[in-house]
Design a protein around this motif. Structure first.
Motif, PDB file in Angstrom:
ATOM      1  N   ARG A   1       0.847  -1.189   0.000  1.00 14.49           N
ATOM      2  CA  ARG A   1       0.000   0.000   0.000  1.00 14.49           C
ATOM      3  C   ARG A   1       0.891   1.251   0.000  1.00 14.49           C
ATOM      4  NH1 ARG A   1      -4.000  -0.351   4.731  1.00 14.49           N
ATOM      5  NH2 ARG A   1      -2.046  -0.489   5.853  1.00 14.49           N
ATOM      6  N   CYS A   2       0.291   2.371  -0.326  1.00  8.86           N
ATOM      7  CA  CYS A   2       1.073   3.610  -0.372  1.00  8.86           C
ATOM      8  C   CYS A   2       0.168   4.803  -0.121  1.00  8.86           C
ATOM      9  CB  CYS A   2       1.747   3.747  -1.745  1.00  8.86           C
ATOM     10  SG  CYS A   2       0.590   3.966  -3.105  1.00  8.86           S
ATOM     11  N   LEU A   3       0.793   5.964   0.134  1.00  8.77           N
ATOM     12  CA  LEU A   3       0.044   7.216   0.232  1.00  8.77           C
ATOM     13  C   LEU A   3      -0.250   7.654  -1.201  1.00  8.77           C
ATOM     14  CD1 LEU A   3       2.082   9.051   3.015  1.00  8.77           C
ATOM     15  CD2 LEU A   3      -0.091   7.805   3.226  1.00  8.77           C
ATOM     16  N   ARG A   4      -1.448   8.030  -1.488  1.00 13.10           N
ATOM     17  CA  ARG A   4      -1.826   8.295  -2.882  1.00 13.10           C
ATOM     18  C   ARG A   4      -1.009   9.462  -3.473  1.00 13.10           C
ATOM     19  NH1 ARG A   4      -7.914  10.773  -1.738  1.00 13.10           N
ATOM     20  NH2 ARG A   4      -7.212  12.767  -0.915  1.00 13.10           N
ATOM     21  N   PRO A   5      -0.396   9.258  -4.638  1.00 12.28           N
ATOM     22  CA  PRO A   5       0.299  10.359  -5.293  1.00 12.28           C
ATOM     23  C   PRO A   5      -0.643  11.153  -6.197  1.00 12.28           C
ATOM     24  CG  PRO A   5       0.774   8.314  -6.453  1.00 12.28           C
ATOM     25  CD  PRO A   5      -0.152   7.948  -5.310  1.00 12.28           C
ATOM     26  N   MET A   6      -1.856  10.672  -6.367  1.00 13.81           N
ATOM     27  CA  MET A   6      -2.841  11.304  -7.263  1.00 13.81           C
ATOM     28  C   MET A   6      -4.231  10.815  -6.861  1.00 13.81           C
ATOM     29  SD  MET A   6      -2.391   8.744 -10.492  1.00 13.81           S
ATOM     30  CE  MET A   6      -1.168   9.695 -11.292  1.00 13.81           C
ATOM     31  N   LEU A   7      -5.252  11.498  -7.347  1.00 12.91           N
ATOM     32  CA  LEU A   7      -6.623  11.124  -6.992  1.00 12.91           C
ATOM     33  C   LEU A   7      -7.266  10.217  -8.033  1.00 12.91           C
ATOM     34  CD1 LEU A   7      -7.872  14.660  -5.825  1.00 12.91           C
ATOM     35  CD2 LEU A   7      -6.997  12.807  -4.423  1.00 12.91           C
ATOM     36  N   ALA A   8      -6.678  10.165  -9.220  1.00  8.00           N
ATOM     37  CA  ALA A   8      -7.316   9.490 -10.354  1.00  8.00           C
ATOM     38  C   ALA A   8      -7.752   8.043 -10.091  1.00  8.00           C
ATOM     39  CB  ALA A   8      -6.413   9.564 -11.581  1.00  8.00           C
ATOM     40  N   PRO A   9      -6.928   7.186  -9.432  1.00  5.04           N
ATOM     41  CA  PRO A   9      -7.378   5.791  -9.264  1.00  5.04           C
ATOM     42  C   PRO A   9      -8.710   5.703  -8.519  1.00  5.04           C
ATOM     43  CG  PRO A   9      -5.069   6.041  -8.571  1.00  5.04           C
ATOM     44  CD  PRO A   9      -5.583   7.412  -8.873  1.00  5.04           C
ATOM     45  N   ASN A  10      -8.828   6.478  -7.423  1.00  3.82           N
ATOM     46  CA  ASN A  10     -10.073   6.420  -6.651  1.00  3.82           C
ATOM     47  C   ASN A  10     -11.244   6.977  -7.466  1.00  3.82           C
ATOM     48  OD1 ASN A  10      -8.574   5.418  -4.582  1.00  3.82           O
ATOM     49  ND2 ASN A  10      -8.571   7.292  -3.362  1.00  3.82           N
TER      50      ASN A  10
ATOM     51  N   ILE B   1     -11.236  17.034  -3.401  1.00  3.20           N
ATOM     52  CA  ILE B   1     -10.153  17.952  -3.044  1.00  3.20           C
ATOM     53  C   ILE B   1      -9.474  17.340  -1.827  1.00  3.20           C
ATOM     54  CG2 ILE B   1      -9.536  20.268  -2.262  1.00  3.20           C
ATOM     55  CD1 ILE B   1     -12.169  21.282  -3.514  1.00  3.20           C
ATOM     56  N   GLY B   2      -8.183  17.061  -1.918  1.00  8.39           N
ATOM     57  CA  GLY B   2      -7.537  16.456  -0.756  1.00  8.39           C
ATOM     58  C   GLY B   2      -6.065  16.229  -0.972  1.00  8.39           C
ATOM     59  N   PRO B   3      -5.395  15.775   0.101  1.00  6.44           N
ATOM     60  CA  PRO B   3      -3.941  15.625   0.065  1.00  6.44           C
ATOM     61  C   PRO B   3      -3.466  14.530  -0.894  1.00  6.44           C
ATOM     62  CG  PRO B   3      -4.760  15.570   2.331  1.00  6.44           C
ATOM     63  CD  PRO B   3      -5.950  15.461   1.431  1.00  6.44           C
ATOM     64  N   CYS B   4      -2.326  14.799  -1.535  1.00  9.95           N
ATOM     65  CA  CYS B   4      -1.585  13.811  -2.313  1.00  9.95           C
ATOM     66  C   CYS B   4      -0.123  13.903  -1.890  1.00  9.95           C
ATOM     67  CB  CYS B   4      -1.708  14.101  -3.808  1.00  9.95           C
ATOM     68  SG  CYS B   4      -3.342  13.728  -4.463  1.00  9.95           S
ATOM     69  N   PHE B   5       0.624  12.827  -2.120  1.00  8.93           N
ATOM     70  CA  PHE B   5       1.988  12.744  -1.599  1.00  8.93           C
ATOM     71  C   PHE B   5       2.949  12.293  -2.700  1.00  8.93           C
ATOM     72  CE2 PHE B   5      -1.221  11.862   1.506  1.00  8.93           C
ATOM     73  CZ  PHE B   5      -0.848  12.602   2.618  1.00  8.93           C
ATOM     74  N   ARG B   6       4.033  13.037  -2.870  1.00  9.74           N
ATOM     75  CA  ARG B   6       5.057  12.639  -3.848  1.00  9.74           C
ATOM     76  C   ARG B   6       6.432  13.015  -3.325  1.00  9.74           C
ATOM     77  NH1 ARG B   6       2.658  14.509  -9.810  1.00  9.74           N
ATOM     78  NH2 ARG B   6       0.571  13.658  -9.454  1.00  9.74           N
ATOM     79  N   ARG B   7       7.401  12.137  -3.548  1.00 12.95           N
ATOM     80  CA  ARG B   7       8.777  12.465  -3.175  1.00 12.95           C
ATOM     81  C   ARG B   7       9.388  13.378  -4.228  1.00 12.95           C
ATOM     82  NH1 ARG B   7      10.726   9.252   0.861  1.00 12.95           N
ATOM     83  NH2 ARG B   7       9.641   7.281   1.197  1.00 12.95           N
ATOM     84  N   ASP B   8       8.722  14.463  -4.509  1.00  8.91           N
ATOM     85  CA  ASP B   8       9.216  15.445  -5.470  1.00  8.91           C
ATOM     86  C   ASP B   8      10.199  16.333  -4.735  1.00  8.91           C
ATOM     87  OD1 ASP B   8       8.267  15.482  -8.133  1.00  8.91           O
ATOM     88  OD2 ASP B   8       6.254  16.021  -7.447  1.00  8.91           O
ATOM     89  N   SER B   9      11.350  16.607  -5.312  1.00  6.66           N
ATOM     90  CA  SER B   9      12.289  17.503  -4.617  1.00  6.66           C
ATOM     91  C   SER B   9      12.861  18.476  -5.623  1.00  6.66           C
ATOM     92  CB  SER B   9      13.398  16.689  -3.967  1.00  6.66           C
ATOM     93  OG  SER B   9      13.991  15.870  -4.955  1.00  6.66           O
ATOM     94  N   LYS B  10      11.957  19.029  -6.440  1.00  9.48           N
ATOM     95  CA  LYS B  10      12.456  19.900  -7.494  1.00  9.48           C
ATOM     96  C   LYS B  10      12.418  21.379  -7.107  1.00  9.48           C
ATOM     97  CE  LYS B  10      10.140  17.145 -10.401  1.00  9.48           C
ATOM     98  NZ  LYS B  10       9.217  16.927 -11.515  1.00  9.48           N
ATOM     99  N   GLY B  11      12.398  21.662  -5.786  1.00  6.83           N
ATOM    100  CA  GLY B  11      12.565  23.049  -5.371  1.00  6.83           C
ATOM    101  C   GLY B  11      11.302  23.859  -5.198  1.00  6.83           C
TER     102      GLY B  11
END
Ligand code: ATP
Ligand code: MG
Length: 285
Positions: free
Chosen positions: A124-133, A154-164
């Motif tokens: 399982r994972c924290l959702r990076p997007m809402l589309a699947p649901n 409308i809600g939280p999404c999570f990504r290991r983005d580190s582009k500043g």
């Protein structure tokens, strides 16, 4: 002009002063100021700092008095009002999703987004997007409701983005999708983009054709070259994985990007969930 005078017009804010002014939310152009000497610069710094601190404290006072909600909440409220007014139905779905759901979005080993996923135990994972649901609900509600109908989350999404300056690890997404749009898809997409941008208070934007890792051909909404939304018209090859067989139109907006665009913030941190800022006000005022 003597050498002394040439030097004199190049007195700039020190790194520490510029950093402090940036934190307090000074207009980036102000940071480029030139001064005749260090005394004039220090006086200008003090005046600017005092004025920004004063503004920040006033905003915090308005919050304390109950006159303001945090920007994220206020934008979410405006978006919800506009979308429900246009007949869309709000849904609330889980933040934790399965690896299988991601695979059904085409996000498997070797996919760039896969590297950005926050994994939990047991596939399982924290959702990076809402589309699947939303795909799942679209199919299930599609058995019950007549066309066209639209849903949004409308809600939280999570990504290991580190582009500043325009990426957060946790951000707020608005995703809306309409099944069986009555109009030609691109026209409907433009109409819905306009509805959301207007509700968010962002007047000027461009629609730009792009390619996405997940969806292929897409339309992005950009403000001064910065992406605030990616949108797509179905049917799409992924639809089969979700049992969706009709035309649809979907748009995904980042709320913090919308706030950045509206407020002219140079850094997204100020618009996001934070312990350093409250409602865009730096707390070391
Ligand atoms: P970018 O190319 O800017 O990294 P993206 O194309 O990967 O974004 P999408 O998958 O299209 O992002 O997500 C839809 C919207 O969600 C984006 O247009 C953006 O507004 C917002 N968004 C995506 N990733 C982030 C992030 N890490 N932090 C803040 N907002 C984000
Ligand atoms: Mg995108």
């Amino acid at each position: 002009m003597t050498a002394d005078e040439t030097e004199a017009i190049h007195v700039r804010f020190t790194t520490t002063q510029a950093q402090r002014l940036r934190e307090l939310g000074a207009d980036p152009l102000v940071l480029d100021g030139d001064f005749v000497d260090a005394a004039a610069r220090d006086a200008a710094f003090k005046q600017l700092q005092d004025s920004l601190v004063h503004d920040g404290r006033r905003r915090l006072q308005e919050m304390r008095a109950g006159h303001r909600a945090p920007q994220l909440v206020e934008v979410e409220t405006s978006l919800r009002t506009a979308l429900t007014g246009a007949g869309f139905v709000q849904v609330v779905t889980p933040l934790i999703i399965t690896t299988e759901a991601l695979a059904k979005m085409g996000i498997e080993h070797g996919h760039p987004l896969r590297e950005q996923v926050f994994w939990l135990e047991d596939g399982r994972c924290l959702r990076p997007m809402l589309a699947p649901n939303l795909y799942t609900l679209l199919r299930r509600l599609g058995r019950i409701w007549s066309r066209p109908f639209g849903i949004f989350e409308i809600g939280p999404c999570f990504r290991r983005d580190s582009k500043g300056a325009s990426h957060l690890n946790e951000f707020s997404m608005l995703n809306l999708v309409e099944l069986g749009p009555a109009e030609e898809c691109r026209a409907r997409l433009e109409e819905l983009a306009a509805l959301v941008m207007d509700a968010a208070g962002v007047g000027e934007y461009d629609l730009v054709r792009t390619q996405s890792e997940v969806y292929g051909e897409m339309v992005d909404v950009e403000v001064k070259g910065a992406e605030v939304c990616s949108a797509v018209c179905g049917p799409h090859p992924l639809d089969g994985n979700w049992g969706v067989v009709e035309p649809w139109v979907g748009l995904g907006f980042g709320l913090e990007r919308l706030i950045m665009a509206r407020e002219g913030y140079p850094n997204i941190e100020r618009a996001g969930r934070s312990l350093a800022y409250v409602d865009g006000v730096r707390l070391n005022v």
